[in-house]
Design an enzyme around this catalytic site. Structure first.
Site, PDB file in Angstrom:
ATOM      1  N   GLN A 144      46.868  45.521  31.867  1.00 27.70           N
ATOM      2  CA  GLN A 144      46.624  46.905  31.438  1.00 27.70           C
ATOM      3  C   GLN A 144      47.772  47.842  31.797  1.00 27.70           C
ATOM      4  O   GLN A 144      47.814  48.984  31.312  1.00 27.70           O
ATOM      5  CB  GLN A 144      45.321  47.422  32.050  1.00 27.70           C
ATOM      6  N   CYS A 156      40.895  49.719  32.301  1.00 24.25           N
ATOM      7  CA  CYS A 156      40.169  48.490  32.635  1.00 24.25           C
ATOM      8  C   CYS A 156      38.892  48.353  31.819  1.00 24.25           C
ATOM      9  O   CYS A 156      38.515  47.258  31.399  1.00 24.25           O
ATOM     10  CB  CYS A 156      39.865  48.464  34.115  1.00 24.25           C
ATOM     11  N   HIS A 201      35.870  49.836  38.922  1.00 26.88           N
ATOM     12  CA  HIS A 201      36.735  48.983  38.104  1.00 26.88           C
ATOM     13  C   HIS A 201      35.890  48.160  37.126  1.00 26.88           C
ATOM     14  O   HIS A 201      34.836  47.635  37.503  1.00 26.88           O
ATOM     15  CB  HIS A 201      37.540  48.070  39.035  1.00 26.88           C
ATOM     16  N   ASN A 206      40.295  39.462  35.414  1.00 22.02           N
ATOM     17  CA  ASN A 206      40.804  40.807  35.612  1.00 22.02           C
ATOM     18  C   ASN A 206      41.851  41.110  34.537  1.00 22.02           C
ATOM     19  O   ASN A 206      42.183  40.251  33.712  1.00 22.02           O
ATOM     20  CB  ASN A 206      41.406  40.908  37.024  1.00 22.02           C
TER      21      ASN A 206
END
Lengths: 120, 235
Positions: B19, B25, B167, B194
């Site tokens: 990102q 996110c 997150h 992630n």
């Protein structure tokens, strides 16, 4: 030592040991030089470099605390090690909600997932 | 439910993305969930655009009008699913590539490759989370990222961790036995994708302990949403 690009697997894992603060302080500059090379970091001027080194040192101490609090994982130097926790949150995290609102939605929303069977 | 399950072994997880310096996110979490759901609906892995959501999605939470999707300033996955229901779906990453900056909306409806059929929020129950994961594909979840700034690998199972969620990530699987040396026993864990690139964590992935008897899981089970996709064919 070799520099690695952002996409490559790091060759060396920089982790934090169980030594005291003095030991950490002594090794911090060496770790920082290695960190700068490994992640291709560059800083505006000497003042910025010095500030980032101080942040890096604080993050080494933080990583050690995390290692003590989270012993089944490995904590140490990452590409975020020159950022303060506030900078890290501001730049890389972005979930804008309260859990309360989510639970409210869970409590009576048309979007609540039906209960699934979990045995057999 | 199987003891171990990983959607990466079944082709429902796209490549690890990055990102960059942008609080987007939430859009990676939402696109990852739709990539998986779309794969289950079509049998094809289309890598989907986050930038479309960053630029075009300004949906707000119905119960909290201040919680609106705001590109690099943050957002919420369920808001994103609402936007995708209204807009028709997502373009591919190739057609609407990621820039890591807020920009003007350039959404082209004719280029949609994946559409949301429905989305749901899953109760705070580990078995239900696992069941929804196995049935519907990867799940969009919220997490407290306090330990993620220094994480290198292994199963994270902190003695203390806040439940405040900051997150958005993607739950792709779980395992029954990740070895935790200090506790001298195997620990069950969730596998989380992630969006900080492959050189963070375990090739871009994070493992966190699971189990109804485990506390301090950084809120990982408290904001879980699932999405289903409909097949969209190009004219």
């Amino acid at each position: 030592a070799a520099s690695v690009s952002d996409e490559e697997e790091p060759l060396i894992r920089q982790v934090v040991g169980g030594g005291d603060d003095n030991e950490l302080e002594l090794n911090a500059e060496h770790h920082f030089a290695s960190f700068v090379q490994r992640f291709g970091k560059s800083y505006r001027d000497a003042d910025e470099h010095a500030y980032r080194l101080s942040v890096f040192k604080a993050n080494l101490r933080r990583a050690r605390r995390h290692q003590l609090l989270d012993p089944s994982a490995e904590h140490g130097v990452t590409k975020f090690s020159d950022l303060t926790p506030a900078e890290f949150r501001r730049t890389y995290l972005g979930l804008r909600t309260s859990r309360r609102a989510f639970l409210r939605e869970l409590g009576g929303s048309a979007h609540e997932a039906p209960v699934l069977p979990t045995d057999g | 439910l199987p003891d171990d399950f990983d959607w990466r072994d079944h082709g429902a997880v796209g490549p690890v993305k990055n990102q960059g310096s942008c609080g987007s996110c939430w859009s990676f979490s939402a696109s990852g969930a739709l990539e998986g759901a779309n794969y289950l609906a079509t049998g094809k892995m289309d890598v989907l655009s986050e930038q479309q959501m960053v630029d075009c999605d300004h949906e707000c939470d119905s119960s909290e009008p201040d919680s609106c999707d705001a590109g690099c300033n943050g957002g919420l996955m369920t808001n994103a699913f609402s936007y995708l229901l209204k807009s028709g779906g997502l373009e591919s990453e190739k057609d609407y590539p990621y820039t890591g900056r807020d920009g003007a909306c350039k959404f082209d409806k004719s280029k949609i490759v994946a559409s949301v059929q429905n989305f749901s929020v899953v109760s705070v129950d580990e078995d239900q989370i696992a069941a929804n994961l196995v049935k519907h594909g990867p799940l969009a979840i919220g997490i407290n990222a306090a330990y993620m700034q220094t994480y290198i690998g292994g199963v994270s199972c902190p003695y203390i961790c806040g439940r405040h969620l900051d997150h958005g990530v993607l739950l792709v699987g779980y395992g029954a036995s990740g070895f935790a040396p200090i506790r001298l026993k195997d620990k069950a864990y969730w596998i989380i994708k992630n969006s900080w690139g492959e050189n963070w964590g375990e090739h871009g992935y994070y493992k966190i302990c699971r189990g109804s008897n485990v506390r301090n899981k950084c809120g990982v089970d408290s904001m879980v949403s699932t999405v289903t996709a409909i097949h969209t064919s190009k004219e």
